[in-house]
Write an enzyme that holds these catalytic residues in place. Structure first.
Site, PDB file in Angstrom:
ATOM      1  N   GLY A  12      -1.831  -8.827  12.895  1.00 16.71           N
ATOM      2  CA  GLY A  12      -2.417  -7.507  13.142  1.00 16.71           C
ATOM      3  C   GLY A  12      -3.171  -6.924  11.967  1.00 16.71           C
ATOM      4  CG  HIS A  50      -2.019  -1.048   1.103  1.00 27.46           C
ATOM      5  ND1 HIS A  50      -2.790  -1.452   2.170  1.00 27.46           N
ATOM      6  CD2 HIS A  50      -2.464  -1.783   0.044  1.00 27.46           C
ATOM      7  CE1 HIS A  50      -3.647  -2.393   1.772  1.00 27.46           C
ATOM      8  NE2 HIS A  50      -3.460  -2.614   0.496  1.00 27.46           N
ATOM      9  CB  CYS A  64       5.767  12.899 -14.748  1.00 31.56           C
ATOM     10  SG  CYS A  64       6.838  13.156 -13.308  1.00 31.56           S
TER      11      CYS A  64
HETATM   12  P1  NAD Z   1      -7.208  -2.430  10.535  1.00 29.72           P
HETATM   13  O1  NAD Z   1      -7.196  -1.151  11.287  1.00 29.72           O
HETATM   14  O2  NAD Z   1      -8.343  -2.721   9.658  1.00 29.72           O
HETATM   15  O3  NAD Z   1      -7.123  -3.627  11.596  1.00 29.72           O
HETATM   16  C1  NAD Z   1      -6.199  -3.651  12.629  1.00 29.72           C
HETATM   17  C2  NAD Z   1      -6.115  -5.055  13.184  1.00 29.72           C
HETATM   18  O4  NAD Z   1      -5.074  -5.080  14.144  1.00 29.72           O
HETATM   19  C3  NAD Z   1      -7.388  -5.540  13.884  1.00 29.72           C
HETATM   20  O5  NAD Z   1      -7.661  -6.867  13.472  1.00 29.72           O
HETATM   21  C4  NAD Z   1      -7.029  -5.506  15.378  1.00 29.72           C
HETATM   22  O6  NAD Z   1      -7.652  -6.542  16.110  1.00 29.72           O
HETATM   23  C5  NAD Z   1      -5.524  -5.737  15.299  1.00 29.72           C
HETATM   24  N1  NAD Z   1      -4.784  -5.153  16.444  1.00 29.72           N
HETATM   25  C6  NAD Z   1      -4.992  -3.982  17.083  1.00 29.72           C
HETATM   26  N2  NAD Z   1      -4.066  -3.802  18.035  1.00 29.72           N
HETATM   27  C7  NAD Z   1      -3.252  -4.888  17.994  1.00 29.72           C
HETATM   28  C8  NAD Z   1      -2.121  -5.297  18.731  1.00 29.72           C
HETATM   29  N3  NAD Z   1      -1.612  -4.546  19.714  1.00 29.72           N
HETATM   30  N4  NAD Z   1      -1.526  -6.473  18.420  1.00 29.72           N
HETATM   31  C9  NAD Z   1      -2.023  -7.266  17.420  1.00 29.72           C
HETATM   32  N5  NAD Z   1      -3.096  -6.922  16.688  1.00 29.72           N
HETATM   33  C10 NAD Z   1      -3.700  -5.747  16.965  1.00 29.72           C
HETATM   34  O7  NAD Z   1      -5.834  -2.499   9.722  1.00 29.72           O
HETATM   35  P2  NAD Z   1      -5.391  -3.361   8.467  1.00 29.72           P
HETATM   36  O8  NAD Z   1      -5.995  -4.707   8.501  1.00 29.72           O
HETATM   37  O9  NAD Z   1      -3.922  -3.188   8.361  1.00 29.72           O
HETATM   38  O10 NAD Z   1      -6.033  -2.680   7.178  1.00 29.72           O
HETATM   39  C11 NAD Z   1      -6.338  -1.450   6.886  1.00 29.72           C
HETATM   40  C12 NAD Z   1      -5.430  -0.460   6.201  1.00 29.72           C
HETATM   41  O11 NAD Z   1      -4.931   0.347   7.215  1.00 29.72           O
HETATM   42  C13 NAD Z   1      -4.241  -0.898   5.458  1.00 29.72           C
HETATM   43  O12 NAD Z   1      -4.451  -0.608   4.149  1.00 29.72           O
HETATM   44  C14 NAD Z   1      -3.097   0.009   5.956  1.00 29.72           C
HETATM   45  O13 NAD Z   1      -2.493   0.662   4.852  1.00 29.72           O
HETATM   46  C15 NAD Z   1      -3.732   1.000   6.783  1.00 29.72           C
HETATM   47  N6  NAD Z   1      -3.069   1.487   8.015  1.00 29.72           N
HETATM   48  C16 NAD Z   1      -1.720   1.506   8.153  1.00 29.72           C
HETATM   49  C17 NAD Z   1      -1.161   1.968   9.347  1.00 29.72           C
HETATM   50  C18 NAD Z   1       0.350   1.994   9.459  1.00 29.72           C
HETATM   51  O14 NAD Z   1       1.032   2.131   8.468  1.00 29.72           O
HETATM   52  N7  NAD Z   1       0.897   1.820  10.677  1.00 29.72           N
HETATM   53  C19 NAD Z   1      -1.955   2.427  10.378  1.00 29.72           C
HETATM   54  C20 NAD Z   1      -3.357   2.422  10.190  1.00 29.72           C
HETATM   55  C21 NAD Z   1      -3.895   1.931   9.017  1.00 29.72           C
END
Ligand code: NAD
Length: 238
Positions: A173, A107, A118
């Site tokens: 996660g 992503h 470009c």
């Molecule tokens: P999501 O927010 O949909 O889900 C987060 C998941 O992490 C949940 O299943 C939750 O139960 C779990 N979780 C929360 N705290 C946790 C912990 N301490 N230990 C283990 N698991 C934990 O996120 P996703 O599935 O990655 O998808 C959504 C989109 O969010 C992705 O496209 C991503 O690009 C983006 N995103 C990225 C970041 C980052 O770069 N750090 C932050 C937020 C969202």
């Protein structure tokens, strides 16, 4: 040689580093509607708002540090070079700062900038602005180098090839609600990989894994990674 182990990571692995997840209670989507800040249409409507959102995400990333889960995966790669590939949905650079090198950012990366006119790429300044000109073509069409909903994730060919050839697939996660990543377990399982989910709570696709381990990533990932590193190669699980 394809990697023996493919690990998909999501926002949950970086949660204990202080980076908010999207879908948990109080997550980022609660304050910033997805359609406004994470779609090409939202960017066309209001680029200043989208830059404001990603400028804040970039600041958070720069202020954060890798945690024990990122470090456990990096140690695995250092111990057994070539064995593992991390495919992350995260736009932070915490895997790399922990020491991982085999990382695909499907992503994109919030620390990168992309010219919508470009296609040039360069390191993002801490604050991006709609009026910033592209350093290559000068068009004021610069955007964060992240993949928005409705856009094609990066390096899908390499990801598909790795999923088809791996022996172990783990998802850490991730909520299993964002596609195509949510379908990777199906792909790896069909190719014969053993599939393990590590998450705070079961994801939307938890039933597709052979094993589910629940708990905070910093607690469950280091133990699991240490056990897997010590395991001899396994026959296909089916
Ligand atoms: P999501 O927010 O949909 O889900 C987060 C998941 O992490 C949940 O299943 C939750 O139960 C779990 N979780 C929360 N705290 C946790 C912990 N301490 N230990 C283990 N698991 C934990 O996120 P996703 O599935 O990655 O998808 C959504 C989109 O969010 C992705 O496209 C991503 O690009 C983006 N995103 C990225 C970041 C980052 O770069 N750090 C932050 C937020 C969202």
């Amino acid at each position: 040689m394809p990697p023996r182990v493919v690990i998909l990571t999501g926002a949950g692995i970086s949660a204990e580093s202080g980076l908010g997840t999207f879908r948990d209670a109080g997550g980022l989507w609660a304050d910033w509607p997805l359609a406004d800040v994470a779609t090409p249409e939202g960017f066309a409507r209001n680029p200043a708002l989208v830059h404001e959102f990603y400028n804040a995400r970039r600041r958070n990333v720069l202020d954060s540090h890798p945690n024990a889960a990122h470090e456990a995966l990096a140690m695995w790669e250092m111990d057994r070079a070539g064995e593992i590939l991390i495919v992350t949905q995260n736009i932070d650079d915490l895997h790399e700062r922990a020491g991982s090198r085999a990382v695909i950012h499907m992503h994109g990366e919030v620390l990168g900038a992309l010219c919508a006119a470009c296609g040039a790429r360069w390191p993002a300044p801490e604050r991006m602005d709609p009026a910033d000109p592209c350093p290559a073509c000068r068009a004021p069409a610069t955007r964060p180098d992240v993949v928005w909903f409705g856009e094609m994730p990066y390096r899908m060919d390499a990801i598909e090839a790795a999923l088809s050839g791996c022996e172990l697939f783990a998802a850490i996660g991730t909520s299993g609600q964002v596609w195509p990543a949510a379908g990777f377990v199906e792909r790896a399982r069909a190719a014969g990989a053993r599939c393990v989910e590590l998450n705070l709570e079961p994801s939307a696709v938890a039933h597709r894994f052979h094993e589910v381990r629940l708990g905070p990533a910093t607690r469950i990932v280091p133990d699991w990674a240490a056990a897997e590193r010590g395991r001899p190669p396994q026959p296909a699980a089916g």
